[in-house]
Design a protein around this motif. Structure first.
Motif, PDB file in Angstrom:
ATOM      1  N   LEU B  64     -67.887  46.358 -50.389  1.00 56.35           N
ATOM      2  CA  LEU B  64     -68.178  47.233 -48.973  1.00 56.35           C
ATOM      3  C   LEU B  64     -67.258  48.287 -48.727  1.00 56.35           C
ATOM      4  N   SER B  65     -67.548  49.334 -48.131  1.00 56.51           N
ATOM      5  CA  SER B  65     -66.908  50.213 -47.477  1.00 56.51           C
ATOM      6  C   SER B  65     -67.645  50.694 -46.244  1.00 56.51           C
ATOM      7  N   ARG B  66     -66.609  50.693 -45.058  1.00 56.53           N
ATOM      8  CA  ARG B  66     -67.005  51.220 -43.812  1.00 56.53           C
ATOM      9  C   ARG B  66     -67.461  52.660 -43.889  1.00 56.53           C
ATOM     10  N   LEU B  67     -68.553  53.102 -43.185  1.00 51.21           N
ATOM     11  CA  LEU B  67     -68.983  54.431 -43.310  1.00 51.21           C
ATOM     12  C   LEU B  67     -67.739  55.414 -42.995  1.00 51.21           C
ATOM     13  N   GLN B  68     -66.864  55.255 -42.233  1.00 52.49           N
ATOM     14  CA  GLN B  68     -65.835  56.020 -41.987  1.00 52.49           C
ATOM     15  C   GLN B  68     -64.889  56.260 -43.361  1.00 52.49           C
ATOM     16  N   GLU B  69     -64.936  55.072 -43.879  1.00 52.20           N
ATOM     17  CA  GLU B  69     -64.136  55.215 -45.255  1.00 52.20           C
ATOM     18  C   GLU B  69     -64.647  55.938 -46.379  1.00 52.20           C
ATOM     19  N   VAL B  70     -65.935  56.377 -46.166  1.00 52.27           N
ATOM     20  CA  VAL B  70     -66.485  56.757 -47.460  1.00 52.27           C
ATOM     21  C   VAL B  70     -65.912  58.129 -47.986  1.00 52.27           C
ATOM     22  N   GLY B  71     -65.342  58.494 -49.087  1.00 49.78           N
ATOM     23  CA  GLY B  71     -64.670  59.412 -49.433  1.00 49.78           C
ATOM     24  C   GLY B  71     -63.296  59.305 -49.580  1.00 49.78           C
ATOM     25  N   HIS B  72     -62.791  58.051 -48.895  1.00 46.60           N
ATOM     26  CA  HIS B  72     -61.605  57.571 -49.503  1.00 46.60           C
ATOM     27  C   HIS B  72     -61.392  56.401 -50.058  1.00 46.60           C
ATOM     28  N   GLU B  73     -62.677  55.984 -50.488  1.00 44.41           N
ATOM     29  CA  GLU B  73     -62.637  54.520 -51.096  1.00 44.41           C
ATOM     30  C   GLU B  73     -61.774  54.381 -52.261  1.00 44.41           C
ATOM     31  N   ASP B  74     -61.696  55.554 -53.414  1.00 43.40           N
ATOM     32  CA  ASP B  74     -60.961  55.588 -54.580  1.00 43.40           C
ATOM     33  C   ASP B  74     -59.725  54.990 -54.506  1.00 43.40           C
ATOM     34  N   GLY B  75     -58.907  55.230 -53.408  1.00 45.56           N
ATOM     35  CA  GLY B  75     -57.650  55.050 -53.231  1.00 45.56           C
ATOM     36  C   GLY B  75     -57.237  53.590 -53.066  1.00 45.56           C
ATOM     37  N   LYS B  76     -58.331  52.844 -52.770  1.00 45.83           N
ATOM     38  CA  LYS B  76     -57.972  51.407 -52.595  1.00 45.83           C
ATOM     39  C   LYS B  76     -58.426  50.665 -53.654  1.00 45.83           C
ATOM     40  N   PRO B  77     -57.324  49.764 -53.983  1.00 43.43           N
ATOM     41  CA  PRO B  77     -57.617  48.636 -55.173  1.00 43.43           C
ATOM     42  C   PRO B  77     -58.682  47.765 -54.650  1.00 43.43           C
ATOM     43  N   VAL B  78     -59.580  47.584 -55.890  1.00 46.14           N
ATOM     44  CA  VAL B  78     -60.703  46.741 -55.562  1.00 46.14           C
ATOM     45  C   VAL B  78     -60.245  45.295 -55.012  1.00 46.14           C
ATOM     46  N   GLU B  79     -59.043  44.801 -55.433  1.00 47.60           N
ATOM     47  CA  GLU B  79     -58.558  43.571 -54.806  1.00 47.60           C
ATOM     48  C   GLU B  79     -58.603  43.613 -53.368  1.00 47.60           C
ATOM     49  N   ASP B  80     -58.084  44.790 -52.963  1.00 46.60           N
ATOM     50  CA  ASP B  80     -58.002  44.930 -51.269  1.00 46.60           C
ATOM     51  C   ASP B  80     -59.249  45.138 -50.593  1.00 46.60           C
ATOM     52  N   ARG B  81     -60.240  45.238 -51.313  1.00 42.97           N
ATOM     53  CA  ARG B  81     -61.374  45.673 -50.648  1.00 42.97           C
ATOM     54  C   ARG B  81     -62.301  44.393 -50.223  1.00 42.97           C
ATOM     55  N   LEU B  82     -63.212  44.381 -49.341  1.00 46.46           N
ATOM     56  CA  LEU B  82     -63.943  43.223 -49.175  1.00 46.46           C
ATOM     57  C   LEU B  82     -65.313  43.318 -50.037  1.00 46.46           C
ATOM     58  N   GLY B  83     -65.808  42.126 -50.568  1.00 47.90           N
ATOM     59  CA  GLY B  83     -66.820  42.170 -51.294  1.00 47.90           C
ATOM     60  C   GLY B  83     -68.022  40.990 -50.941  1.00 47.90           C
ATOM     61  N   LEU B  84     -69.147  41.060 -51.262  1.00 49.93           N
ATOM     62  CA  LEU B  84     -70.070  39.960 -50.887  1.00 49.93           C
ATOM     63  C   LEU B  84     -69.862  38.695 -51.824  1.00 49.93           C
ATOM     64  N   HIS B  85     -69.964  37.541 -51.268  1.00 47.48           N
ATOM     65  CA  HIS B  85     -69.673  36.583 -52.020  1.00 47.48           C
ATOM     66  C   HIS B  85     -70.870  36.207 -53.083  1.00 47.48           C
ATOM     67  N   PHE B  86     -70.788  35.886 -54.252  1.00 44.77           N
ATOM     68  CA  PHE B  86     -71.723  35.832 -55.368  1.00 44.77           C
ATOM     69  C   PHE B  86     -72.010  34.519 -55.577  1.00 44.77           C
ATOM     70  N   ASP B  87     -71.417  33.410 -55.002  1.00 44.59           N
ATOM     71  CA  ASP B  87     -71.888  31.958 -54.904  1.00 44.59           C
ATOM     72  C   ASP B  87     -71.161  31.383 -53.654  1.00 44.59           C
ATOM     73  N   LEU B  88     -71.261  29.950 -53.517  1.00 49.85           N
ATOM     74  CA  LEU B  88     -70.924  29.437 -52.371  1.00 49.85           C
ATOM     75  C   LEU B  88     -69.723  28.656 -52.756  1.00 49.85           C
ATOM     76  N   THR B  89     -69.330  28.692 -54.011  1.00 50.58           N
ATOM     77  CA  THR B  89     -68.367  27.736 -54.394  1.00 50.58           C
ATOM     78  C   THR B  89     -66.951  28.375 -53.974  1.00 50.58           C
ATOM     79  N   VAL B  90     -66.886  29.670 -54.279  1.00 47.63           N
ATOM     80  CA  VAL B  90     -65.403  30.514 -54.048  1.00 47.63           C
ATOM     81  C   VAL B  90     -65.186  30.555 -52.382  1.00 47.63           C
ATOM     82  N   PRO B  91     -66.274  30.774 -51.559  1.00 47.03           N
ATOM     83  CA  PRO B  91     -65.831  30.553 -50.095  1.00 47.03           C
ATOM     84  C   PRO B  91     -65.673  29.390 -49.740  1.00 47.03           C
ATOM     85  N   LEU B  92     -66.252  28.158 -50.321  1.00 45.55           N
ATOM     86  CA  LEU B  92     -65.963  26.602 -50.208  1.00 45.55           C
ATOM     87  C   LEU B  92     -64.672  26.674 -50.326  1.00 45.55           C
TER      88      LEU B  92
END
Lengths: 466, 466
Positions: B64-92
């Motif tokens: 995910l990126s907030r609209l305001q962040e668009v254009g500055h996304e590359d600077g942020k490591p993937v680990e520090d960004r938010l992502g949508l869960h791909f299963d319910l086991t990791v969240p559990l």
């Protein structure tokens, strides 16, 4: 996995709190379905192009990138990317257009889903939350009786939450045409600007709004005062509303044969119909309140906000209105009326202020004890037989000392513990103990039923406690 | 708003199809709660750092990126960004660590939610879909009886879907320790590699797998053949399983006093317990099938896949296993056992192959007709009185000709149309017509009830049609 820090703006509930949320959702759905609304669920994402053009909230989108695209995101215009929906109205209008050939109109639908707003994190603002919406969408035209029926469905839905501690709800209604006609009659032209400032009344008070009307919307002091007088008008019935409105018009020189008055009159007639019909069906549920403005620009007629008695500081917990132009396809328009409950915010209030709480954490009514692991099979059979009869049952996790097994039931709020006959003493039969009341009695799996007070997991309000 | 093109991989259902999905969800939840599972819902997002480290699917994250962040996304490591869960086991696992102080262990939870996979669009793959999961998580330790109980709960949940056309389900179980012990006994060391190739058996057949074992995992032809022999072993009971396994070991020179055999033996004992106990409670529900491998690397013991009779080409619709190391905090571990139904895929099958369909689109049992708009209030009162008695009711959208009102009811599948007494002829009383059977009779709002066949919206299978 490391301990995850909880994320600001992404509320997550403990199991006992989730029981309250789930019960609220079930209750709302039940009322919506009783009223003939059809349930749908839309995908969580929409194209950026759809999300960007609607209302205030379009500044708060979360956009998506596939992991493989990271580093190449900048090249893609926001309009062509996917984003998470920020409400359920934009997806509804797209769904209606996409499936118009398969739907029966007027299309009455309920929808309870999460929405996301990519806001800066701040106190008390959710970035992920649940909305509960009802809308009715017409094909080409939509009778105005829905403008009274939909708020009344919402009032009865909120009424159904009262046993869980939700205070009495009142819908405050206004009409955009009424406001616009009046403002134009005064000679004002920046209608959206005036509505935007009037919308701030509860937050900043009349003096500040008056200043803004003058400084931002080109109003004279007299015009600003007239706008505030209109905003001060409330009424429980149509006659009172008409009298009050006409008095204001004549005192500000708005002629009854003017175009502005004709426009205002359309809104006035609808609003008067709404309060009168609502009073017939559910007295006190809907009042005319001419300060209601609503921030979103897509409303074209009725607008609604809903306040809870004694919880006015919470603001409106259920808002909406009529929108004639949200969806269109060629020359075909799909006008709609809808309202949306901010369920997560209401849930927060119910948990923290109204004392809503689950009668127990576990849905199980009974925990079957296990004397020793070799005998677990028998406990499983007992639990299974109870489940066949619709009685939710759990089995003790280990053949620990009975005191420990009872403690496990107690932690989960499971009211009964079932003791299978001791191995070797099967003739003695099983016993079941109510660990709340302490009473214990012989029981058979084919006939035992929990006392109705303890049979179902339920939600109670503060006043039910103890 | 322009007509939105439907998005590949983001399924969305028509109202009548949604009735089937909602009914499936309600049914699964009912069975899970009957078995004492507690419902939770987790937020849709997790930090990239959590999503990236788990299993195959971590390549398919949506960030995910907030609209305001668009254009500055590359600077942020993937680990520090938010992502949508791909299963319910990791969240559990994150939820359990975050709230461990507030949960009762073993923590038995059900969770039915959407998950997202940022895959390249391709035929038949969903990028947004619903999973229905049950898991039990222990604090420090977790008894192995849950390894038979959880698959049995899933079988009874799937069994509860059979009235809607779901075929008979059988869980195929294996154990990672059994496979690993056997492979090591053969002298193989790339255990994950061998499991990965064996997992392809149903897709590419034994000859291709054999080649891959030799070319990719350093196996000799004899070792590869032995792996395939193990994968060919199935058994309905523990004795048959032990006999078959021991015969294979002795024919391949795996000594009973070896370390490898001891490891395999642990898995064998658990698997034998599972099939024997399952056979006692629900004969035919669980079989030992030693080709089951599972792609995800976090399983440490039992693994399960579930197949539907006559729908084997669908692949496994409910998979899972035991994971001892998914969640830990300091020296504290939280072992778990869980299974997950791919609900959207199952729903697709139910709709397209099993003929599952809603008895009607609208939840309403009755449509109250409106003779003329001035008289709508009376129709509203009738509908309201019926709703008070729990009968879902809709009111005709307009006072059109009665034929048109009946047609509206017919399109929505509403079985009854209520005719208020004609204005002026109130003494004649109301009439209600069943538009399916054509019968019409006098009716009073305080006492009329729909025939049980028509009272509730329901889901039927192909065989119920006509």
């Amino acid at each position: 996995m490391a301990k995850g820090a909880s994320l600001s703006g992404f509320p997550e509930w403990l199991p006992s709190q989730r029981v309250v949320e789930q019960t609220m959702i079930d209750t709302l759905r039940h009322v919506f379905e009783l009223n003939g609304f059809v349930g749908i669920e839309t995908r969580a994402v929409e194209p950026g192009s759809s999300l960007l053009k609607k209302g205030d909230t379009s500044k708060e989108i979360y956009l998506l990138s596939r992991l493989q695209e990271v580093g190449h995101e900048d090249g893609k215009p926001v309009e062509d990317r996917l984003g998470l929906h920020f409400d359920l109205t934009v997806p509804l209008s797209r769904y209606v257009l996409e499936h118009s050939g398969d739907l029966t109109f007027p299309f009455k639908r309920w929808q309870i889903q999460k929405v996301w707003r990519g806001e800066r994190p701040q106190e008390g603002r959710f970035r992920e939350f649940v909305q509960a919406d009802i809308d009715v969408i017409g094909n080409g035209e939509l009778p105005d009786h829905y403008e009274v029926e939909l708020p009344l469905v919402m009032v009865s839905a909120l009424e159904a939450l009262r046993p869980y501690g939700c205070p009495k709800a009142t819908v405050h209604a206004n009409n955009r045409k009424l406001s616009e006609g009046f403002y134009r009659g005064l000679g004002l032209t920046d209608i959206e600007g005036v509505l935007r400032e009037i919308d701030k009344l509860d937050k900043i008070g009349p003096d500040e709004v008056c200043k803004l009307l003058v400084s931002q919307c080109g109003a004279s002091q007299a015009q600003a005062t007239a706008c505030l007088e209109l905003a001060g008008l409330t009424a429980d019935d149509g006659e009172e509303l008409r009298d009050g409105f006409d008095r204001l018009c004549s005192s500000h020189g708005i002629e009854e044969d003017s175009q502005s008055y004709a426009l205002a009159r359309q809104g006035l007639d609808t609003l008067a119909m709404i309060v009168d019909e609502a009073a017939r069906i559910r007295p006190g549920a809907v009042v005319a309140d001419l300060k209601i403005a609503r921030g979103l620009d897509y409303y074209t007629g009725s607008v609604y906000e809903t306040f809870l008695e004694g919880a006015e500081s919470l603001g409106s917990i259920c808002s909406g209105g009529r929108y004639d132009n949200l969806a269109s396809q060629g020359s075909r328009v799909y006008p709609g009326v809808g309202l949306s409950i901010g369920l997560s915010r209401l849930l927060s209030y119910m948990l923290s202020q109204a004392g809503a709480h689950a009668s127990r954490v576990s849905p199980a009514a009974v925990l079957v004890a296990v004397w020793n692991e070799d005998d677990r099979s028998r406990s499983n059979h007992i639990a299974d037989a109870l489940r066949q009869r619709g009685i939710a049952a759990d089995v003790a996790p280990t053949a620990a000392k009975i005191g420990k097994q009872i403690k496990y039931a107690d932690h989960l709020g499971i009211p009964y513990v079932w003791f299978p006959a001791q191995p070797g003493d099967e003739a003695d039969g099983d016993q079941v103990k109510n660990i709340v009341t302490g009473s214990q009695e012989p029981a058979q799996v084919v006939s035992w039923t929990p006392d109705s007070l303890f049979s179902q997991q339920s939600v109670q309000s503060l006043s039910d406690a103890d």
